[in-house]
Motif scaffolding. Structure first.
Motif, PDB file in Angstrom:
ATOM      1  N   ALA A  11       0.830  -1.210   0.000  1.00  0.00           N
ATOM      2  CA  ALA A  11       0.000   0.000   0.000  1.00  0.00           C
ATOM      3  C   ALA A  11       0.863   1.257   0.000  1.00  0.00           C
ATOM      4  O   ALA A  11       0.549   2.228  -0.703  1.00  0.00           O
ATOM      5  N   ASP A  12       1.961   1.260   0.762  1.00  0.00           N
ATOM      6  CA  ASP A  12       2.875   2.410   0.752  1.00  0.00           C
ATOM      7  C   ASP A  12       3.501   2.606  -0.626  1.00  0.00           C
ATOM      8  O   ASP A  12       3.686   3.739  -1.073  1.00  0.00           O
ATOM      9  N   ALA A  13       3.848   1.505  -1.272  1.00  0.00           N
ATOM     10  CA  ALA A  13       4.465   1.600  -2.607  1.00  0.00           C
ATOM     11  C   ALA A  13       3.478   2.160  -3.623  1.00  0.00           C
ATOM     12  O   ALA A  13       3.861   2.894  -4.534  1.00  0.00           O
ATOM     13  N   VAL A  14       2.212   1.834  -3.469  1.00  0.00           N
ATOM     14  CA  VAL A  14       1.174   2.302  -4.384  1.00  0.00           C
ATOM     15  C   VAL A  14       0.718   3.710  -4.012  1.00  0.00           C
ATOM     16  O   VAL A  14       0.145   4.420  -4.839  1.00  0.00           O
ATOM     17  N   GLY A  15       1.010   4.135  -2.791  1.00  0.00           N
ATOM     18  CA  GLY A  15       0.554   5.421  -2.263  1.00  0.00           C
ATOM     19  C   GLY A  15       0.745   6.606  -3.188  1.00  0.00           C
ATOM     20  O   GLY A  15      -0.216   7.349  -3.442  1.00  0.00           O
ATOM     21  N   PRO A  16       1.936   6.838  -3.733  1.00  0.00           N
ATOM     22  CA  PRO A  16       2.129   8.015  -4.588  1.00  0.00           C
ATOM     23  C   PRO A  16       1.305   7.981  -5.882  1.00  0.00           C
ATOM     24  O   PRO A  16       0.971   9.019  -6.442  1.00  0.00           O
ATOM     25  N   PHE A  17       0.971   6.781  -6.335  1.00  0.00           N
ATOM     26  CA  PHE A  17       0.253   6.655  -7.606  1.00  0.00           C
ATOM     27  C   PHE A  17      -1.257   6.565  -7.424  1.00  0.00           C
ATOM     28  O   PHE A  17      -2.007   6.582  -8.385  1.00  0.00           O
ATOM     29  N   SER A  18      -1.693   6.443  -6.180  1.00  0.00           N
ATOM     30  CA  SER A  18      -3.125   6.249  -5.925  1.00  0.00           C
ATOM     31  C   SER A  18      -3.777   7.480  -5.291  1.00  0.00           C
ATOM     32  O   SER A  18      -4.863   7.374  -4.740  1.00  0.00           O
ATOM     33  N   GLY A  19      -3.096   8.583  -5.359  1.00  0.00           N
ATOM     34  CA  GLY A  19      -3.655   9.792  -4.770  1.00  0.00           C
ATOM     35  C   GLY A  19      -3.730   9.728  -3.255  1.00  0.00           C
ATOM     36  O   GLY A  19      -4.601  10.315  -2.642  1.00  0.00           O
ATOM     37  N   GLY A  20      -2.817   8.967  -2.641  1.00  0.00           N
ATOM     38  CA  GLY A  20      -2.777   8.871  -1.185  1.00  0.00           C
ATOM     39  C   GLY A  20      -3.617   7.741  -0.618  1.00  0.00           C
ATOM     40  O   GLY A  20      -3.560   7.469   0.588  1.00  0.00           O
ATOM     41  N   LEU A  21      -4.381   7.035  -1.453  1.00  0.00           N
ATOM     42  CA  LEU A  21      -5.218   5.934  -0.965  1.00  0.00           C
ATOM     43  C   LEU A  21      -4.351   4.809  -0.389  1.00  0.00           C
ATOM     44  O   LEU A  21      -4.716   4.199   0.616  1.00  0.00           O
ATOM     45  N   GLY A  22      -3.199   4.567  -0.983  1.00  0.00           N
ATOM     46  CA  GLY A  22      -2.289   3.534  -0.480  1.00  0.00           C
ATOM     47  C   GLY A  22      -1.827   3.840   0.933  1.00  0.00           C
ATOM     48  O   GLY A  22      -1.755   2.945   1.775  1.00  0.00           O
ATOM     49  N   TYR A  23      -1.515   5.113   1.193  1.00  0.00           N
ATOM     50  CA  TYR A  23      -1.094   5.507   2.546  1.00  0.00           C
ATOM     51  C   TYR A  23      -2.234   5.315   3.545  1.00  0.00           C
ATOM     52  O   TYR A  23      -2.009   4.923   4.688  1.00  0.00           O
TER      53      TYR A  23
END
Length: 191
Positions: A94-106
């Motif tokens: 989720a952290d890795a996807v965070g920057p590409f998901s508009g913060g949803l990963g975070y």
């Protein structure tokens, strides 16, 4: 040529080893390994065991007794750290996807941290009542607070903070009992 049976046995053994490393719940505590750790860490006990090898047997008996007494604490710590590994893997993705998901990963990563807090809170209460280790709760609280930091937090969760604390307190109890026995005049009873 290696038989399929031998290859299968080899694969099963490698899988067991990986499971022991990845998930602490699968790792068994062995009395002799624990005794070796104590002897490496405590010079006083090590010297007494070298002088009187019968102390090794007594040390292992004390360890076995302490394992029985602290069984719930040790097993619970392994369970909590294993659960941490599972949720941390999800959090890391989720952290890795965070920057590409508009913060949803975070947000998902923070959600996994919150889902970890319930079993950890229950274990902390049990541990506190059983062990009366006043330093553990603030330590775990600080580590859990730090685990909300993206990327770094997942590395903290991958470490065995609960297992290490339970093992440390178990070793301290055994060392204390051994020092008490060795300092008294029970030398003749051990021989």
């Amino acid at each position: 040529m290696v038989s399929k049976t031998l290859k299968a046995k080899y694969s099963i053994e490698k899988t067991k080893r990986a499971g022991n490393v990845l998930f602490p719940i699968f790792k068994k505590e062995h009395v002799s390994d624990f005794a070796n750790e104590i002897l490496r860490e405590d010079e006083g006990i090590r010297n007494r065991v070298m002088i009187n090898p019968d102390y090794r047997t007594l040390l292992e008996e004390k360890i076995a007794k302490t394992f029985k007494e602290y069984h719930g604490v040790l097993t619970g710590s392994k369970l909590i750290d294993s659960w941490d590994r599972v949720t941390s893997a999800i959090g890391l993705v989720a952290d890795a996807v965070g920057p590409f998901s508009g913060g949803l990963g975070y947000l998902i990563s923070a959600g996994t941290e919150i889902s970890e807090l319930i079993p950890k809170g229950i274990y902390a209460i049990y541990y506190g009542k059983k062990i009366k280790d006043l330093k553990a709760i603030p330590y775990w609280t600080a580590m859990e607070a730090a685990s909300f930091i993206p990327y770094l937090g997942e590395a903290i969760d991958m470490s065995n903070i609960y297992v290490n604390r339970a093992r440390k307190i178990t070793k301290e109890k055994v060392k204390k009992e051994m020092r008490k026995i060795m300092s008294s005049n029970l030398e003749s009873k051990v021989e």
